[in-house]
Design a protein around this motif. Structure first.
Motif, PDB file in Angstrom:
ATOM      1  N   GLU A   3       0.857  -1.197   0.000  1.00 14.85           N
ATOM      2  CA  GLU A   3       0.000   0.000   0.000  1.00 14.85           C
ATOM      3  C   GLU A   3       0.891   1.244   0.000  1.00 14.85           C
ATOM      4  O   GLU A   3       1.790   1.362   0.829  1.00 14.85           O
ATOM      5  CB  GLU A   3      -0.887   0.011   1.245  1.00 14.85           C
ATOM      6  CG  GLU A   3      -2.011  -1.000   1.200  1.00 14.85           C
ATOM      7  CD  GLU A   3      -3.085  -0.630   0.185  1.00 14.85           C
ATOM      8  OE1 GLU A   3      -3.378   0.569   0.006  1.00 14.85           O
ATOM      9  OE2 GLU A   3      -3.616  -1.573  -0.438  1.00 14.85           O
ATOM     10  N   LEU A   4       0.631   2.161  -0.915  1.00  8.46           N
ATOM     11  CA  LEU A   4       1.381   3.410  -0.995  1.00  8.46           C
ATOM     12  C   LEU A   4       0.459   4.581  -0.707  1.00  8.46           C
ATOM     13  O   LEU A   4      -0.635   4.659  -1.266  1.00  8.46           O
ATOM     14  CB  LEU A   4       1.981   3.598  -2.393  1.00  8.46           C
ATOM     15  CG  LEU A   4       2.952   2.533  -2.892  1.00  8.46           C
ATOM     16  CD1 LEU A   4       3.371   2.840  -4.316  1.00  8.46           C
ATOM     17  CD2 LEU A   4       4.164   2.442  -1.987  1.00  8.46           C
ATOM     18  N   ASP A   5       0.919   5.487   0.167  1.00 10.17           N
ATOM     19  CA  ASP A   5       0.141   6.704   0.394  1.00 10.17           C
ATOM     20  C   ASP A   5       0.744   7.830  -0.456  1.00 10.17           C
ATOM     21  O   ASP A   5       1.713   7.630  -1.201  1.00 10.17           O
ATOM     22  CB  ASP A   5       0.067   7.050   1.877  1.00 10.17           C
ATOM     23  CG  ASP A   5       1.411   7.364   2.509  1.00 10.17           C
ATOM     24  OD1 ASP A   5       2.391   7.621   1.775  1.00 10.17           O
ATOM     25  OD2 ASP A   5       1.492   7.361   3.754  1.00 10.17           O
ATOM     26  N   ASP A   6       0.189   9.022  -0.339  1.00  9.03           N
ATOM     27  CA  ASP A   6       0.642  10.155  -1.150  1.00  9.03           C
ATOM     28  C   ASP A   6       2.097  10.517  -0.874  1.00  9.03           C
ATOM     29  O   ASP A   6       2.832  10.893  -1.788  1.00  9.03           O
ATOM     30  CB  ASP A   6      -0.259  11.374  -0.920  1.00  9.03           C
ATOM     31  CG  ASP A   6      -1.643  11.195  -1.521  1.00  9.03           C
ATOM     32  OD1 ASP A   6      -1.811  10.300  -2.390  1.00  9.03           O
ATOM     33  OD2 ASP A   6      -2.569  11.922  -1.117  1.00  9.03           O
ATOM     34  N   ASP A   8       4.489   8.409   0.163  1.00  8.88           N
ATOM     35  CA  ASP A   8       5.307   7.379  -0.479  1.00  8.88           C
ATOM     36  C   ASP A   8       5.470   7.689  -1.966  1.00  8.88           C
ATOM     37  O   ASP A   8       6.572   7.622  -2.514  1.00  8.88           O
ATOM     38  CB  ASP A   8       4.664   5.992  -0.334  1.00  8.88           C
ATOM     39  CG  ASP A   8       4.684   5.458   1.086  1.00  8.88           C
ATOM     40  OD1 ASP A   8       5.614   5.809   1.841  1.00  8.88           O
ATOM     41  OD2 ASP A   8       3.767   4.691   1.426  1.00  8.88           O
ATOM     42  N   ARG A   9       4.369   8.039  -2.618  1.00  8.93           N
ATOM     43  CA  ARG A   9       4.420   8.348  -4.047  1.00  8.93           C
ATOM     44  C   ARG A   9       5.288   9.581  -4.319  1.00  8.93           C
ATOM     45  O   ARG A   9       6.042   9.624  -5.286  1.00  8.93           O
ATOM     46  CB  ARG A   9       3.014   8.539  -4.601  1.00  8.93           C
ATOM     47  CG  ARG A   9       2.247   7.249  -4.750  1.00  8.93           C
ATOM     48  CD  ARG A   9       0.876   7.473  -5.415  1.00  8.93           C
ATOM     49  NE  ARG A   9       0.142   6.237  -5.554  1.00  8.93           N
ATOM     50  CZ  ARG A   9      -0.579   5.682  -4.589  1.00  8.93           C
ATOM     51  NH1 ARG A   9      -0.677   6.255  -3.412  1.00  8.93           N
ATOM     52  NH2 ARG A   9      -1.201   4.531  -4.796  1.00  8.93           N
ATOM     53  N   ARG A  40      10.504   4.946   5.656  1.00 11.25           N
ATOM     54  CA  ARG A  40       9.658   4.796   4.467  1.00 11.25           C
ATOM     55  C   ARG A  40      10.488   4.276   3.284  1.00 11.25           C
ATOM     56  O   ARG A  40      10.064   3.362   2.573  1.00 11.25           O
ATOM     57  CB  ARG A  40       8.996   6.118   4.095  1.00 11.25           C
ATOM     58  CG  ARG A  40       7.810   6.474   4.984  1.00 11.25           C
ATOM     59  CD  ARG A  40       7.256   7.839   4.581  1.00 11.25           C
ATOM     60  NE  ARG A  40       6.101   8.195   5.366  1.00 11.25           N
ATOM     61  CZ  ARG A  40       4.837   8.006   4.963  1.00 11.25           C
ATOM     62  NH1 ARG A  40       4.580   7.469   3.796  1.00 11.25           N
ATOM     63  NH2 ARG A  40       3.842   8.372   5.744  1.00 11.25           N
TER      64      ARG A  40
END
Length: 152
Positions: A3-6, A8-9, A40
Motif C-alpha cells: 500500500e502506498l500513500d501520497d 510514499d508516491r 519509508r
C-alpha cells in the motif's frame, strides 16, 4: 502488493528524478523527520518497490554517439535455448539492455557504439556470430525524451 500513500508516491517521484537525495533532504521537502523518511525508503526497498538505484551516464560525453535498437529473430529456436542466447548476448559490453519480446522479433537489444562504423563492427563480429541469430533489424536512435514513470 504494498500500500502506498501520497507521501510514499512523492518520495518515489523525487527519487526517480534524483536518486542521490538523502532521507534528511526528502524529509524536509515533505514535512517528515529524517528517521521517518528513512523508514519509508527502507520499507519501499524491502518490499521491492525500489529495486535499486543507478547512475545515469551521458553516453555522448563518454564517446558513444550512436544508440541502436536491434530486433533479433532467432533462426533455430529448437537448437539454441533462449538462456544460451541471453547469456551470450549479455556478455557483449556494447549491449546495454536485452529484452525478450512478443511480436515480429524475439529480442530487442539496446546497443551503444562510438559511431556507425563501430556499430557495424559489433553487429558483424559479435551479434551475427551468436548461435541461433537469424533476422535482425536496426533502428538508430535520433533523439530521446525522458518520460515520467508510472507515478508521473
Amino acid at each position: 502488493m504494498i500500500e502506498l500513500d501520497d507521501i510514499d508516491r512523492s518520495i518515489l517521484r523525487a527519487l526517480a528524478e534524483d536518486a542521490t537525495q538523502n532521507a534528511g533532504a526528502l524529509g524536509r521537502r515533505f514535512g517528515l523527520s529524517q528517521p521517518a523518511t528513512w523508514r519509508r525508503i527502507k520499507r519501499l526497498q524491502d518490499s521491492g518497490v525500489i529495486a535499486g538505484r543507478k547512475l545515469d551516464l551521458d553516453r555522448e560525453k563518454l564517446g558513444f554517439g550512436v544508440t541502436v535498437f536491434l530486433g533479433v529473430k532467432l533462426a533455430t529456436k529448437g537448437r539454441v535455448s533462449l538462456e544460451d542466447f541471453e547469456r551470450a548476448v549479455t556478455a557483449i559490453p556494447e549491449v546495454q539492455t536485452v529484452e525478450h519480446v512478443l511480436g515480429m522479433f524475439d529480442y530487442r537489444l539496446r546497443i551503444t557504439a562510438r559511431d556507425i562504423a563501430d556499430f557495424e563492427r559489433v553487429l558483424r563480429r559479435r551479434i551475427m556470430t551468436l548461435p541461433g541469430v537469424g533476422d535482425v533489424e536496426a533502428n538508430v536512435l535520433m533523439s530521446e525524451e525522458r518520460r515520467p514513470g508510472p507515478l508521473g
